[in-house]
Design an enzyme around this catalytic site. Structure first.
Site, PDB file in Angstrom:
ATOM      1  N   PHE A   1       0.866  -1.176   0.000  1.00 12.06           N
ATOM      2  CA  PHE A   1       0.000   0.000   0.000  1.00 12.06           C
ATOM      3  C   PHE A   1       0.905   1.228   0.000  1.00 12.06           C
ATOM      4  CE2 PHE A   1      -4.483   1.113   0.763  1.00 12.06           C
ATOM      5  CZ  PHE A   1      -5.079  -0.060   0.348  1.00 12.06           C
TER       6      PHE A   1
ATOM      7  N   GLN B   1      -8.255  14.535   3.286  1.00 12.15           N
ATOM      8  CA  GLN B   1      -7.517  13.743   2.304  1.00 12.15           C
ATOM      9  C   GLN B   1      -8.303  13.591   0.995  1.00 12.15           C
ATOM     10  OE1 GLN B   1      -6.548   9.339   2.954  1.00 12.15           O
ATOM     11  NE2 GLN B   1      -4.563  10.348   2.857  1.00 12.15           N
TER      12      GLN B   1
ATOM     13  N   HIS C   1      -8.268  11.272  -2.153  1.00 10.84           N
ATOM     14  CA  HIS C   1      -7.707  10.003  -2.611  1.00 10.84           C
ATOM     15  C   HIS C   1      -7.383  10.135  -4.098  1.00 10.84           C
ATOM     16  CE1 HIS C   1      -7.260   5.761  -3.499  1.00 10.84           C
ATOM     17  NE2 HIS C   1      -7.259   5.511  -2.203  1.00 10.84           N
TER      18      HIS C   1
ATOM     19  N   LEU D   1     -14.479   5.077  -4.797  1.00  7.60           N
ATOM     20  CA  LEU D   1     -13.097   4.685  -4.535  1.00  7.60           C
ATOM     21  C   LEU D   1     -12.628   3.499  -5.358  1.00  7.60           C
ATOM     22  CD1 LEU D   1     -10.668   5.242  -2.618  1.00  7.60           C
ATOM     23  CD2 LEU D   1     -11.422   3.250  -1.372  1.00  7.60           C
TER      24      LEU D   1
ATOM     25  N   GLU E   1      -6.302   1.855  -3.222  1.00  5.08           N
ATOM     26  CA  GLU E   1      -4.858   1.860  -3.433  1.00  5.08           C
ATOM     27  C   GLU E   1      -4.320   0.429  -3.571  1.00  5.08           C
ATOM     28  OE1 GLU E   1      -3.524   4.800  -0.841  1.00  5.08           O
ATOM     29  OE2 GLU E   1      -1.513   4.015  -0.732  1.00  5.08           O
TER      30      GLU E   1
ATOM     31  N   ARG F   1      -0.573   9.352  -0.489  1.00 10.78           N
ATOM     32  CA  ARG F   1      -1.726   9.821  -1.273  1.00 10.78           C
ATOM     33  C   ARG F   1      -1.651  11.283  -1.672  1.00 10.78           C
ATOM     34  NH1 ARG F   1      -6.427   6.518   1.994  1.00 10.78           N
ATOM     35  NH2 ARG F   1      -5.826   4.538   1.063  1.00 10.78           N
TER      36      ARG F   1
ATOM     37  N   HIS G   1     -11.902  12.076   0.539  1.00 11.32           N
ATOM     38  CA  HIS G   1     -11.924  10.717   1.061  1.00 11.32           C
ATOM     39  C   HIS G   1     -11.948  10.610   2.574  1.00 11.32           C
ATOM     40  CE1 HIS G   1     -11.227   6.434   0.983  1.00 11.32           C
ATOM     41  NE2 HIS G   1     -10.044   6.522   1.528  1.00 11.32           N
TER      42      HIS G   1
ATOM     43  N   ARG H   1      -3.024  10.929   5.872  1.00  7.72           N
ATOM     44  CA  ARG H   1      -3.132   9.559   6.398  1.00  7.72           C
ATOM     45  C   ARG H   1      -2.529   8.562   5.411  1.00  7.72           C
ATOM     46  NH1 ARG H   1      -6.994   5.175   5.744  1.00  7.72           N
ATOM     47  NH2 ARG H   1      -8.301   6.434   4.376  1.00  7.72           N
TER      48      ARG H   1
HETATM   49  C1  LIG Z   1     -14.679   3.833   0.113  1.00  6.16           C
HETATM   50  C2  LIG Z   1     -13.737   3.811   1.276  1.00  6.16           C
HETATM   51  C3  LIG Z   1     -12.749   2.838   1.364  1.00  6.16           C
HETATM   52  C4  LIG Z   1     -11.876   2.806   2.444  1.00  6.16           C
HETATM   53  N1  LIG Z   1     -10.927   1.824   2.516  1.00  6.16           N
HETATM   54  C5  LIG Z   1     -10.124   1.755   3.611  1.00  6.16           C
HETATM   55  C6  LIG Z   1      -9.183   0.711   3.753  1.00  6.16           C
HETATM   56  O1  LIG Z   1      -9.050  -0.161   2.898  1.00  6.16           O
HETATM   57  N2  LIG Z   1      -8.418   0.689   4.869  1.00  6.16           N
HETATM   58  C7  LIG Z   1      -8.527   1.635   5.852  1.00  6.16           C
HETATM   59  O2  LIG Z   1      -7.825   1.546   6.857  1.00  6.16           O
HETATM   60  N3  LIG Z   1      -9.429   2.628   5.739  1.00  6.16           N
HETATM   61  C8  LIG Z   1     -10.234   2.710   4.665  1.00  6.16           C
HETATM   62  N4  LIG Z   1     -11.147   3.718   4.566  1.00  6.16           N
HETATM   63  C9  LIG Z   1     -11.362   4.614   5.715  1.00  6.16           C
HETATM   64  C10 LIG Z   1     -12.118   3.875   6.809  1.00  6.16           C
HETATM   65  O3  LIG Z   1     -13.029   2.980   6.232  1.00  6.16           O
HETATM   66  C11 LIG Z   1     -12.889   4.813   7.732  1.00  6.16           C
HETATM   67  O4  LIG Z   1     -12.065   5.864   8.134  1.00  6.16           O
HETATM   68  C12 LIG Z   1     -13.380   4.077   8.970  1.00  6.16           C
HETATM   69  O5  LIG Z   1     -14.022   2.882   8.632  1.00  6.16           O
HETATM   70  C13 LIG Z   1     -14.304   4.965   9.787  1.00  6.16           C
HETATM   71  O6  LIG Z   1     -14.884   4.194  10.805  1.00  6.16           O
HETATM   72  P1  LIG Z   1     -15.637   4.854  12.027  1.00  6.16           P
HETATM   73  O7  LIG Z   1     -15.998   3.751  12.947  1.00  6.16           O
HETATM   74  O8  LIG Z   1     -14.871   5.988  12.567  1.00  6.16           O
HETATM   75  O9  LIG Z   1     -16.955   5.503  11.379  1.00  6.16           O
HETATM   76  P2  LIG Z   1     -18.075   4.925  10.330  1.00  6.16           P
HETATM   77  O10 LIG Z   1     -17.822   3.549   9.914  1.00  6.16           O
HETATM   78  O11 LIG Z   1     -18.184   5.967   9.308  1.00  6.16           O
HETATM   79  O12 LIG Z   1     -19.346   4.893  11.234  1.00  6.16           O
HETATM   80  C14 LIG Z   1     -19.968   6.062  11.711  1.00  6.16           C
HETATM   81  C15 LIG Z   1     -21.161   5.646  12.522  1.00  6.16           C
HETATM   82  O13 LIG Z   1     -21.702   6.781  13.154  1.00  6.16           O
HETATM   83  C16 LIG Z   1     -23.108   6.786  13.007  1.00  6.16           C
HETATM   84  N5  LIG Z   1     -23.561   8.178  13.065  1.00  6.16           N
HETATM   85  C17 LIG Z   1     -23.041   9.254  12.445  1.00  6.16           C
HETATM   86  N6  LIG Z   1     -23.729  10.357  12.787  1.00  6.16           N
HETATM   87  C18 LIG Z   1     -24.710   9.950  13.637  1.00  6.16           C
HETATM   88  C19 LIG Z   1     -25.743  10.609  14.324  1.00  6.16           C
HETATM   89  N7  LIG Z   1     -25.952  11.935  14.217  1.00  6.16           N
HETATM   90  N8  LIG Z   1     -26.574   9.890  15.096  1.00  6.16           N
HETATM   91  C20 LIG Z   1     -26.412   8.556  15.223  1.00  6.16           C
HETATM   92  N9  LIG Z   1     -25.438   7.868  14.591  1.00  6.16           N
HETATM   93  C21 LIG Z   1     -24.600   8.568  13.819  1.00  6.16           C
HETATM   94  C22 LIG Z   1     -23.347   6.119  11.668  1.00  6.16           C
HETATM   95  O14 LIG Z   1     -24.649   5.589  11.606  1.00  6.16           O
HETATM   96  C23 LIG Z   1     -22.294   5.014  11.717  1.00  6.16           C
HETATM   97  O15 LIG Z   1     -22.803   3.915  12.425  1.00  6.16           O
HETATM   98  C24 LIG Z   1     -12.007   3.778   3.467  1.00  6.16           C
HETATM   99  C25 LIG Z   1     -12.992   4.758   3.383  1.00  6.16           C
HETATM  100  C26 LIG Z   1     -13.840   4.794   2.293  1.00  6.16           C
HETATM  101  C27 LIG Z   1     -14.854   5.882   2.205  1.00  6.16           C
END
Ligand SMILES: Cc1cc2nc3c(=O)[nH]c(=O)nc-3n(C[C@H](O)[C@H](O)[C@H](O)COP(=O)(O)OP(=O)(O)OC[C@H]3O[C@@H](n4cnc5c(N)ncnc54)[C@H](O)[C@@H]3O)c2cc1C
Length: 576
Positions: A116, A237, A239, A249, A252, A283, A349, A391
């Site tokens: 990566f 960021q 991407h 997306l 990578e 990135r 991203h 990141r």
């Molecule tokens: C397409 C894509 C591919 C990616 N690929 C990778 C990868 O391969 N490797 C890597 O390390 N990272 C990757 N990332 C980044 C990574 O996936 C995210 O940064 C990470 O999963 C975020 O997780 P989280 O638990 O912080 O939030 P999220 O998974 O975004 O969850 C947020 C939660 O908060 C809840 N929520 C939000 N606002 C409210 C509200 N007002 N009231 C109640 N609930 C709420 C939502 O319902 C959800 O349950 C990728 C990101 C994207 C967009």
């Protein structure tokens, strides 16, 4: 309606569920509140892998990972947190394996790892290294589903499709949250001894984005509205490889498996921008290189995209290691990536900044040392600061797991020692009043138009390349849109399943967060990581090796700064 649980977790992504699992394992009564059904949390979209220096494919060490994370962050990350993260990533990867995450396997049966961008050997001096633990190209789904199953086993209580609208804060700390039951159209109060925000990022503020419409930064917005600071918000960021023109997306991992970037002349242009690391430079470097080619008129047929070419890879590899990406490219662009190159362009991203926390995930009231009692944050909405100005791919899902687990364990300890706080009834009444005002207001402005204009403006004026004039234009636009926001109304609409109400509440956060990002970006007169100012194209460690803090006081935005923690690696020029 009122609910009482020892620990309230807002958000059911990898960070929220990692915390819930640890807190429930320690015997606590845990509730997870999520605005979407947990398995639709945006973590499910993570593709390429999760970082840990396991050394399954070739020798690796947490210290090399540490160095790469520091350099990738353009020396803006806090090195105490970065070192801890890289060490704990290894144990956390095995933890995920043991609870059942279906990782892809190598011939020796160990977790398979792939290349990566930004991950190298020998303190950046050696070649790329296979550090990303993969589950084909569906790491997010693999981790999220497993955590969810484990949380169900431990009887974590899920409240799905509940939009949290406010955190309840008083002098003694946080006593819970207010949430709108989207399906039934009712207000609910969640009282908790301790509350964790794990609400994800805000890259949906941009029109071209990999993020789904739910990533509106609500947790950060609630914290800002409560007068607490956010950290390093100017670092968003972009991407390098979003599927053109949508911005979806293309991981990578595709370049990690050997994909090349080509301009309209068929040149592998990364040779010019990053001669040593090519397509696997970090990135920010690759995104700016693509943008540079496009601006120089070398986009494909003069259009704002370049090609990502994997036609030279074996069909079996594409089908086994990149199946989801193959499907997406076939479905949306009608292209078989084995036969034709994929059109790509940079896309918003990830949010590097967020709610300032310490390594126990306690929210910092001044962004520095003072904690907000009983309020925690973890995952993409938080800033501890691992990622600094940029990141590294695969560090985010691992950050969510490492710090989500830390939050869960720490909250479990504290929950034993404290009682519930009384609820602030005045605040609750006031917040309910705000929602009723919206529901009774006659609309004069279109909600969709305000949101669209905001997202378009952010992409145009505050995107991958910025300058004083574009940022000032965006600030002016945001002020106009904030005035227009006051004229959005929902009169005559039912309360039940009123998604317009949800969007209006989200839009308020989006407007406030956009202003925070633009103000931080305007103030930072240098280029570092993902923040690139055309008018200040160089990094300036003398004046800007510091974190930005932004907060709202008396309805005015204020900025403050704090030093970066440097424990081992002094800033050096970044060359790839
Ligand atoms: C397409 C894509 C591919 C990616 N690929 C990778 C990868 O391969 N490797 C890597 O390390 N990272 C990757 N990332 C980044 C990574 O996936 C995210 O940064 C990470 O999963 C975020 O997780 P989280 O638990 O912080 O939030 P999220 O998974 O975004 O969850 C947020 C939660 O908060 C809840 N929520 C939000 N606002 C409210 C509200 N007002 N009231 C109640 N609930 C709420 C939502 O319902 C959800 O349950 C990728 C990101 C994207 C967009």
């Amino acid at each position: 309606m009122k609910h009482k649980h020892q620990i309230i977790i807002v958000g059911a992504g990898i960070a929220g569920l990692s915390a819930a699992l640890e807190a429930a394992q320690a015997g606590n009564d845990v509730a997870v509140v999520s605005k979407v059904t947990p398995l639709h949390s945006h973590s499910v979209a993570a593709q390429g892998g999760t970082a840990a220096a396991l050394g399954n494919m070739e020798p690796d060490s947490w210290e090399w990972h540490f160095y790469d994370t520091v350099k990738g962050s353009d020396f803006l990350g806090d090195q105490d947190a970065q070192a801890l993260f890289c060490k704990e990533a290894i144990e956390t990867a095995y933890f995920l394996e043991h609870i059942g995450v279906p990782f892809s396997r190598g011939e020796n049966g160990r977790i398979l790892q792939r290349h990566f961008g930004g991950h190298y050997s020998e303190f950046g001096k050696g070649p790329y290294i296979k550090r990303s633990c993969l589950a084909a190209d569906r790491i997010g789904q693999a981790i999220l589903y497993t955590l969810w199953g484990q949380c169900l086993r431990l009887q974590v209580k899920f409240y799905k499709e509940f939009l949290v609208t406010h955190i309840l804060l008083q002098d003694e700390g946080c006593s819970g949250v207010i949430a709108w039951d989207i399906v039934r159209g009712e207000m609910h109060i969640f009282q908790g001894k301790l509350t964790l925000l794990a609400t994800g990022g805000c890259a949906r503020l941009f029109k071209i984005s990999t993020n789904s419409s739910i990533n509106t930064g609500d947790g950060m917005g609630m914290v800002l509205a409560a007068g607490l600071p956010l950290e390093d918000m100017e670092f968003i960021q972009f991407h390098p490889t979003g599927l053109y023109p949508w911005g979806f997306l293309i991981s990578e991992g595709v370049r990690g498996e050997g994909g090349y970037l080509l301009n309209q002349d068929g040149e592998r242009f990364m040779k010019i921008y990053a001669p040593a690391k090519l397509e696997l430079a970090p990135r920010d470097v690759v995104s700016r290189a693509i943008q540079g080619e496009i601006r120089a008129g070398r986009g494909i047929r003069g259009k704002p995209y370049v090609y990502l070419d994997i036609t030279h890879l074996e069909d079996q590899l594409i089908r086994e290691k990149l199946p989801q990406i193959r499907q997406m490219v076939l479905k949306f662009a009608g292209i078989d990536p084995k036969k034709q190159p994929i059109p790509v362009a940079p896309t918003a991203h990830y949010t590097m900044g967020g709610i300032p926390i310490n390594i126990n995930c306690e929210v910092l009231a001044d962004g520095k040392k003072t904690i907000v009692p009983r309020l925690f944050a973890a995952g993409e909405c938080a800033c501890v600061s691992i990622h600094g100005a940029n990141r590294l791919g695969t560090n985010s899902t691992m950050e969510c797991a490492v710090f989500g687990r830390r939050a869960g364990k720490y909250m479990a300890k504290i929950a034993k020692k404290v009682n519930f706080l009384p609820l602030p009834q005045g605040q609750i009444k006031e917040r309910l009043g705000e929602i009723n005002t919206l529901l009774n207001r006659t609309p004069k402005t279109s909600l969709a138009e305000v949101r669209e204009a905001l997202e378009e403006g952010m992409t145009k004026n505050c995107g991958i390349l910025r300058d004083e004039s574009s940022l000032k234009n965006q600030l002016e636009l945001i002020h106009q849109l904030k005035t227009a926001y006051q004229e959005i109304g929902l009169k005559g609409m039912p309360k039940e399943y009123n998604l317009a109400l949800q969007e209006v509440l989200e839009l308020k956060h989006m407007l406030n967060l956009s202003e925070a990002i633009v103000r931080c970006a305007l103030a930072r007169k240098e280029s570092r990581g993902a923040h690139y100012r055309n008018d200040f194209p160089h990094r300036d460690d003398k004046n800007w090796l510091k974190h930005t803090l932004v907060f709202i006081e008396d309805e005015k935005y204020k900025l403050d700064y704090k030093p970066v923690v440097i424990t081992r690696f002094e800033p050096e020029e970044r060359q790839f």
